[in-house]
Scaffold this active site. Structure first.
Site, PDB file in Angstrom:
ATOM      1  N   LYS A  37      11.085  -3.979  -2.260  1.00 57.51           N
ATOM      2  CA  LYS A  37      11.392  -5.129  -2.846  1.00 57.51           C
ATOM      3  C   LYS A  37      12.708  -5.691  -3.024  1.00 57.51           C
ATOM      4  CE  LYS A  37       6.896  -4.841  -5.450  1.00 57.51           C
ATOM      5  NZ  LYS A  37       5.971  -5.720  -4.727  1.00 57.51           N
ATOM      6  N   ARG A  81      -3.838  -1.176  -3.022  1.00 58.90           N
ATOM      7  CA  ARG A  81      -4.997  -0.718  -2.274  1.00 58.90           C
ATOM      8  C   ARG A  81      -5.207   0.799  -1.783  1.00 58.90           C
ATOM      9  NH1 ARG A  81      -3.506  -5.237   2.180  1.00 58.90           N
ATOM     10  NH2 ARG A  81      -2.514  -5.850   0.175  1.00 58.90           N
TER      11      ARG A  81
END
Length: 425
Positions: A202, A276
Site C-alpha cells: 500500500k 478473504r
C-alpha cells in the site's frame, strides 16, 4: 461550566443570541435543539459538538431521551483518547452493557499494531470472554507452523512474513451443559492486526489506518460479549483469523497457490487481498462445526466503502431469508446496513489459469464490483448452513477522521446488529 454537564433535549430553537446553533449552553446545562428530519443523526452530531468543547463527562436528563437517542449520543461522544463518561437518563441495564462492549471494541481496534500482535489479540479476546462465563467457555489457539500442519493455509500464508506468528483462535461458548449441543451460530472475524499490503504494498497514506484491519474480529468478539451479558442461551463458536500482513523473505508472493482443506486451490494475484484468504479458513472451520448459521465480519474491501460511504455496512448473502433477518436485526437497533449484490456467478469473477480461482483480479483495486467479487470468493468456502451465511463488509466500522457523527477511529457499527442476530438465533 462544572466538570459534569447536564444535557437535555429541546424542541425549541436556540435563544436568539445563539443564532442557528444546534447546541446552546446555560450554566452547567447544554441544550440540544432538535429540528425537523432525522433526530438520531441530530443528537449524534450534537454529541460531537459537545465533545469539541472539551466536555468529558455528561448526565443525560429528561423523559425525552429514549434508549436509541441515548445510544446515538454515546456513539458521537468522546474521542479515541478520552471516551468520556455518560450518566444515562434511563435504561441503564440496556445501555451500560452496550457501552462496555463498544468501548472494548474501540480499544482493541484503536490499539497500535505494535501493541496488538496476532497472539495478543487472540489472548485478549479469549481471556475477556472467558471471564464472563468461565464455566461455559473453552478455547484453543493454533499458532505459527502448527497452522500449516493443521491445514489452515490461508492464515498461515498471510501471516508467515511476520516475525510474530499468525493465530487461529477457536472459542466455544456452550451454556447448555451438553457437550454435544448443536452450534446455533458460528462467528468468523478477520483479525489482520496490521496490513502493509504485502508485496502488493500500500502507499504510505493508505497504510496509516491499517491497524483497524482487525475490526471484524473485534466486532464479532464484542457482539458475542454483549449477547452473553444479555443472557445468550444458545451455543456459539467464534473463530478469529489473526495475522500480520508484512513483507519479508518468508512472506507469501504473487503467483503462489494455496490449497485449502475443502479442496479449493487459490492463486495469489494480489497480496493486499489477504482478508478473504484468512476468512476462507475460518469459514471452513465454521462449517466443520455444523453451525446452523455462519456470520463473518471483516474490513474487507474499499469497494464497499466507495459504494456506501461510512453510514452503512455492506451485507452479502446467498440466502434471502437470512439476509432479511440481518436487515431486520439492524433496523431494530438503528444501525446502517445495506444489502449489495451476490449471486452464484460472483464465485467465478476472479478466474485463474493455474488454480480453481484467483484471490482477486490483477488490476488496480481488483476491478469493478470488487465487494461482490470478494463475497463471491468467500462463497466458495461458506457452505450451505441451514439458516444461511451472512457476510458483513464493515464499511462503516472505522472513521479515518472526525466526520461529524463519529470521532476518528473505531465506530463500533455492526456490533449491535450481530449481537441482536445471536439473541434471535
Amino acid at each position: 461550566m462544572t466538570d459534569r454537564i447536564i444535557v437535555v433535549l429541546d424542541n425549541q430553537p436556540a435563544p436568539a443570541a445563539w443564532g442557528n446553533a444546534k447546541v446552546s449552553f446555560q450554566g452547567n446545562t447544554a441544550r440540544i435543539h432538535l429540528g425537523e428530519g432525522d433526530l438520531y443523526r441530530q443528537v449524534q452530531a450534537a454529541a460531537r459538538q459537545i465533545t469539541a468543547q472539551g466536555i468529558q463527562s455528561v448526565t443525560l436528563q429528561g423523559e425525552e431521551w429514549d434508549p436509541v437517542l441515548q445510544w446515538r449520543f454515546a456513539c458521537g461522544f468522546g474521542t479515541a483518547k478520552v471516551p468520556g463518561e455518560i450518566e444515562w437518563a434511563s435504561h441503564d441495564d440496556q445501555l451500560e452493557p452496550q457501552r462496555d462492549a463498544q468501548l472494548w471494541l474501540k480499544d482493541l481496534t484503536n490499539a497500535t499494531p505494535e501493541a496488538l500482535s496476532p497472539e495478543v489479540l487472540a489472548d485478549e479476546v479469549a481471556e475477556r470472554l472467558s471471564g464472563l462465563a468461565p464455566d461455559h467457555i473453552t478455547s484453543r489457539r493454533i499458532v505459527g507452523d502448527a497452522l500449516l500442519a493443521a491445514g489452515w493455509v490461508g492464515v498461515h500464508g498471510v501471516g508467515r512474513g511476520s516475525e510474530r506468528p499468525p493465530v487461529l483462535l477457536e472459542l466455544d461458548y456452550n451454556p447448555t451443559g451438553q457437550h454435544d449441543a448443536p452450534v446455533s451460530v458460528a462467528l468468523v472475524g478477520k483479525g489482520i492486526t496490521f496490513d502493509s499490503g504485502g508485496y502488493s504494498i500500500k502507499p504510505s497514506a493508505g497504510m496509516v489506518a491499517m491497524k483497524c484491519d482487525m475490526g471484524g474480529a473485534a466486532t464479532v468478539a464484542a457482539a458475542l460479549k454483549l449477547a452473553i451479558r444479555r443472557g445468550l442461551d444458545k451455543r456459539v463458536k467464534l473463530y478469529l483469523c489473526c495475522a500480520e500482513n508484512l513483507i519479508s523473505g518468508h512472506a507469501y508472493k504473487l503467483g503462489d497457490i494455496l490449497h485449502y482443506k475443502n479442496g479449493t486451490s487459490v492463486e495469489i494475484v494480489n497480496t493486499d487481498a489477504e482478508g478473504r484468504l484468512v476468512l476462507a479458513d475460518g469459514l471452513i472451520a465454521a462449517n466443520e462445526s455444523g453451525a446452523e448459521r455462519i456470520i463473518d465480519a471483516a474490513t474487507l474491501t474499499g469497494a464497499a466503502a466507495v459504494a456506501l460511504g461510512d453510514d452503512y455496512n455492506a451485507l452479502f448473502s446467498l440466502d434471502d431469508e437470512a439476509a432479511e433477518d440481518a436487515l431486520d436485526a439492524a433496523a431494530e437497533v438503528d444501525e446502517g446496513l445495506w444489502r449489495l449484490p451476490l449471486e452464484p456467478f460472483h464465485a467465478d469473477k476472479c478466474p485463474s489459469p493455474f488454480a480453481d480461482t484467483a484471490n482477486s483480479r490483477a488490476v488496480k483495486g481488483g476491478g469493478t464490483g470488487g465487494a461482490s467479487n470478494a463475497a463471491g470468493f468467500l462463497s466458495r468456502f461458506a457452505g450451505t448452513p441451514p439458516k444461511g451465511w451472512l457476510h458483513f463488509d464493515l464499511a462503516g466500522s472505522y472513521a479515518d477522521s472526525d466526520n461529524g457523527q463519529h470521532a476518528t477511529g473505531a465506530t463500533g457499527m455492526g456490533m449491535l446488529t450481530i449481537a441482536n442476530l445471536l439473541l434471535k438465533a
